[in-house]
Design a protein around this motif. Sequence first.
Motif, PDB file in Angstrom:
ATOM      1  N   ASP A 229      -1.625   5.470   2.460  1.00  0.00           N
ATOM      2  CA  ASP A 229      -1.573   4.082   1.830  1.00  0.00           C
ATOM      3  C   ASP A 229      -0.013   3.957   1.757  1.00  0.00           C
ATOM      4  O   ASP A 229       0.621   2.780   2.014  1.00  0.00           O
ATOM      5  CB  ASP A 229      -2.037   3.900   0.520  1.00  0.00           C
ATOM      6  CG  ASP A 229      -3.664   4.013   0.214  1.00  0.00           C
ATOM      7  OD1 ASP A 229      -4.144   3.311   1.188  1.00  0.00           O
ATOM      8  OD2 ASP A 229      -4.106   4.308  -0.638  1.00  0.00           O
ATOM      9  N   GLU A 233       1.968   0.866   4.094  1.00  0.00           N
ATOM     10  CA  GLU A 233       2.841  -0.018   3.043  1.00  0.00           C
ATOM     11  C   GLU A 233       4.140  -0.150   3.671  1.00  0.00           C
ATOM     12  O   GLU A 233       4.411  -1.186   4.086  1.00  0.00           O
ATOM     13  CB  GLU A 233       2.714   0.500   1.653  1.00  0.00           C
ATOM     14  CG  GLU A 233       3.635  -0.534   1.052  1.00  0.00           C
ATOM     15  CD  GLU A 233       3.707  -0.338  -0.789  1.00  0.00           C
ATOM     16  OE1 GLU A 233       4.402  -1.018  -1.301  1.00  0.00           O
ATOM     17  OE2 GLU A 233       3.030   0.657  -0.940  1.00  0.00           O
ATOM     18  N   SER A 236       4.290  -1.874   7.036  1.00  0.00           N
ATOM     19  CA  SER A 236       4.207  -3.431   7.127  1.00  0.00           C
ATOM     20  C   SER A 236       5.499  -4.062   6.402  1.00  0.00           C
ATOM     21  O   SER A 236       5.665  -5.361   6.620  1.00  0.00           O
ATOM     22  CB  SER A 236       3.055  -3.742   6.105  1.00  0.00           C
ATOM     23  OG  SER A 236       3.147  -3.410   4.860  1.00  0.00           O
ATOM     24  N   GLN A 237       6.486  -3.408   5.861  1.00  0.00           N
ATOM     25  CA  GLN A 237       7.546  -3.802   5.367  1.00  0.00           C
ATOM     26  C   GLN A 237       8.839  -3.655   6.408  1.00  0.00           C
ATOM     27  O   GLN A 237       8.754  -3.208   7.353  1.00  0.00           O
ATOM     28  CB  GLN A 237       7.979  -3.067   4.299  1.00  0.00           C
ATOM     29  CG  GLN A 237       7.213  -2.961   3.120  1.00  0.00           C
ATOM     30  CD  GLN A 237       7.595  -1.860   1.862  1.00  0.00           C
ATOM     31  OE1 GLN A 237       8.475  -1.114   2.085  1.00  0.00           O
ATOM     32  NE2 GLN A 237       6.926  -1.919   0.791  1.00  0.00           N
TER      33      GLN A 237
END
Length: 244
Positions: A229, A233, A236-237
């Motif tokens: 996870d 995350e 995607s940043q």
Amino acid sequence: MSVLSIKNYTKYYDDFKAVDDLSLEINQGEICAFIGHNGAGKTTTLKACAGILNFDRGEILINGMSIKESPLECKKIMAYLPDNPDLYEVLTGIKYLNFVADVYGVNSEDRKTRIKELSNLLGIYDNLAQPISTYSHGMKQKLAIISALVHKPKLLMMDEPFVGLDPTATHHLKNFMKDLCSEGSAIFFSTHVLEVAEKLCDKVAIIKKGKLVASGTMEEVKGRTSLEDVFLELDSQSEEVVND
């Protein structure tokens, strides 16, 4: 004590910055996973730490010694396992392992015991008299693992070591890694198998487009969620360095 210390490491390929100002420390007894997409800079960093690639800025210390200034001294106490090891296929498995043991100055008694133990556990002891050219990909990977462990390196670095291994060999490799660290060594390895990294490692470093975007203990980086996870995350940043 720090076994591997990477300080502001930067590597260019012509005008392309492959790794940008990366800093990381791995201490005695620690296993650190290096996570990132293909092309993120993992292999480039591992090769620089192993003294295979030169680099443009920064410093890499192995047990306090500079890989640039004291390459032979550093290499005597380390082992590097690439993702696709090149072996001397005209040799038999046992001749290759004895050659590697000779390079590292392992005495005859220690090498015999170590080779027998490791090859039995990995299931290739009965194949050591055969030419490496007859080995399957998985058998070659197992032979390369034994060659990396035969001198009990102070620093073990591996690039995707679990690829091509059967479940039994994967289990034994994880135990070898734990045993090595229990004796004061350190391990730095890249992997895409996040579940293994989460269960096995003390530390994790995540790299994205040449920049370290997260590093620290496994618990610090993943918190109450999973490593998968966290990775998704961060992926995607936008690029933002997060250090412990």
